[in-house]
Design a protein around this motif. Structure first.
Motif, PDB file in Angstrom:
ATOM      1  N   ARG A  31     -16.195  -6.202  -5.656  1.00 42.57           N
ATOM      2  CA  ARG A  31     -14.746  -6.034  -5.831  1.00 42.57           C
ATOM      3  C   ARG A  31     -14.332  -6.349  -7.264  1.00 42.57           C
ATOM      4  NH1 ARG A  31     -11.096  -9.278  -2.698  1.00 42.57           N
ATOM      5  NH2 ARG A  31      -9.573  -7.652  -3.121  1.00 42.57           N
ATOM      6  N   GLY A  34     -14.999  -3.604  -9.566  1.00 39.64           N
ATOM      7  CA  GLY A  34     -14.071  -2.499  -9.399  1.00 39.64           C
ATOM      8  C   GLY A  34     -12.864  -2.577 -10.318  1.00 39.64           C
ATOM      9  N   VAL A  53      -9.099   6.043  -5.340  1.00 40.50           N
ATOM     10  CA  VAL A  53     -10.172   5.668  -4.408  1.00 40.50           C
ATOM     11  C   VAL A  53     -10.652   4.251  -4.697  1.00 40.50           C
ATOM     12  CG1 VAL A  53     -12.542   6.169  -3.690  1.00 40.50           C
ATOM     13  CG2 VAL A  53     -10.911   8.048  -4.023  1.00 40.50           C
ATOM     14  N   VAL A  54     -10.901   3.935  -5.971  1.00 45.22           N
ATOM     15  CA  VAL A  54     -11.376   2.603  -6.341  1.00 45.22           C
ATOM     16  C   VAL A  54     -10.333   1.548  -5.977  1.00 45.22           C
ATOM     17  CG1 VAL A  54     -11.997   1.098  -8.272  1.00 45.22           C
ATOM     18  CG2 VAL A  54     -12.883   3.426  -8.167  1.00 45.22           C
ATOM     19  N   ALA A  56      -7.924   1.774  -3.721  1.00 37.95           N
ATOM     20  CA  ALA A  56      -7.781   1.661  -2.267  1.00 37.95           C
ATOM     21  C   ALA A  56      -8.927   0.859  -1.666  1.00 37.95           C
ATOM     22  CB  ALA A  56      -7.717   3.051  -1.637  1.00 37.95           C
ATOM     23  N   LEU A  57     -10.149   1.120  -2.124  1.00 40.27           N
ATOM     24  CA  LEU A  57     -11.302   0.379  -1.602  1.00 40.27           C
ATOM     25  C   LEU A  57     -11.215  -1.105  -1.972  1.00 40.27           C
ATOM     26  CD1 LEU A  57     -14.249   2.870  -2.283  1.00 40.27           C
ATOM     27  CD2 LEU A  57     -13.238   2.262  -0.079  1.00 40.27           C
ATOM     28  N   GLY A  58     -10.817  -1.373  -3.207  1.00 40.68           N
ATOM     29  CA  GLY A  58     -10.695  -2.759  -3.640  1.00 40.68           C
ATOM     30  C   GLY A  58      -9.627  -3.509  -2.884  1.00 40.68           C
ATOM     31  N   THR A  60      -8.191  -2.604   0.280  1.00 36.24           N
ATOM     32  CA  THR A  60      -8.388  -2.677   1.721  1.00 36.24           C
ATOM     33  C   THR A  60      -9.584  -3.541   2.103  1.00 36.24           C
ATOM     34  OG1 THR A  60      -9.680  -0.605   1.636  1.00 36.24           O
ATOM     35  CG2 THR A  60      -7.334  -0.428   2.148  1.00 36.24           C
ATOM     36  N   SER A  61     -10.487  -3.788   1.154  1.00 40.33           N
ATOM     37  CA  SER A  61     -11.640  -4.648   1.452  1.00 40.33           C
ATOM     38  C   SER A  61     -11.325  -6.126   1.222  1.00 40.33           C
ATOM     39  CB  SER A  61     -12.850  -4.242   0.600  1.00 40.33           C
ATOM     40  OG  SER A  61     -12.565  -4.394  -0.783  1.00 40.33           O
TER      41      SER A  61
END
Length: 210
Positions: A31, A34, A53-54, A56-58, A60-61
């Motif tokens: 994370r 990112g 995308v990066v 959102a992933l960072g 939501t995780s």
């Protein structure tokens, strides 16, 4: 909160709280990586879709590393520091990048940065009296979740011109403003807690900072 709490072992995993190489910590490290990747994609090459995308992933995780740590009994002192650090870096980096490209107004960024400065001042005072950072409160976690959820939506709304963008933007700003309010509420709670600890330290044996 106690002063410099003694090391504790967490059941179900050898090495206890001092372990470094755990799955939750690995997720937190990823994370963290990112953050510069998002900044490069968004500010340098302006690959907005990849940046979304990066981001959102960072965002939501955020809960994944903590959930896995508790599930597998891999809670560690490093993980307790890395998780909020990653959250703050995502928020600060995103705010500065969004302000640079006028996705959010500078007033919104200033309001969040002022809260961070307030918290840093409180942490400095606590450290002077021998206390570590206060435990993360659920209000602060909720505020962080709302902000990290809002940022990808605001970015999507800013780079598209469809009718959907209006709806996405409204949802994003709703989450962002609620996140800002709760961020300050959590900050006020941390300051109040810090004030109580300092008063207790001053009135205790010795009455001086550790």
């Amino acid at each position: 909160m106690s002063r410099r709490p003694a090391r504790a072992e967490h059941p179900g995993a050898p090495g206890g709280a001092d372990r470094v190489m755990t799955l939750p910590n690995l997720i937190s490290f990823v994370r963290l990586l990112g953050v510069p990747l998002f900044l490069w994609l968004f500010l340098v090459v302006e690959a907005d879709v990849a940046a979304v995308v990066v981001l959102a992933l960072g965002g939501t995780s955020d809960w994944v590393d903590g959930w896995i740590a508790r599930r597998l009994g891999q809670v560690s002192r490093l993980g307790e520091l890395l998780d909020p650090l990653a959250d703050r870096l995502y928020i600060l980096a995103t705010l500065l990048a969004f302000t640079a490209r006028e996705v959010v107004p500078w007033q919104f960024t200033a309001a969040l940065l002022a809260r961070e400065l307030l918290l840093l001042g409180s942490l400095a005072v606590l450290r002077r009296y021998g206390y570590g950072p206060p435990p993360v409160h659920y209000v602060g976690k909720t505020a962080t979740f709302l902000l990290l959820a809002a940022f990808p939506l605001l970015l999507v709304a800013s780079v598209t011109t469809s009718v959907t963008a209006t709806t996405v933007g409204a949802i994003g700003w709703g989450a962002a403003w609620w996140g800002l309010v709760l961020y300050w509420v959590a900050g006020a709670m941390y300051v109040r807690q810090a004030t109580q600890l300092v008063r207790s330290a001053r009135s205790g044996p010795g009455g001086a900072a550790a």
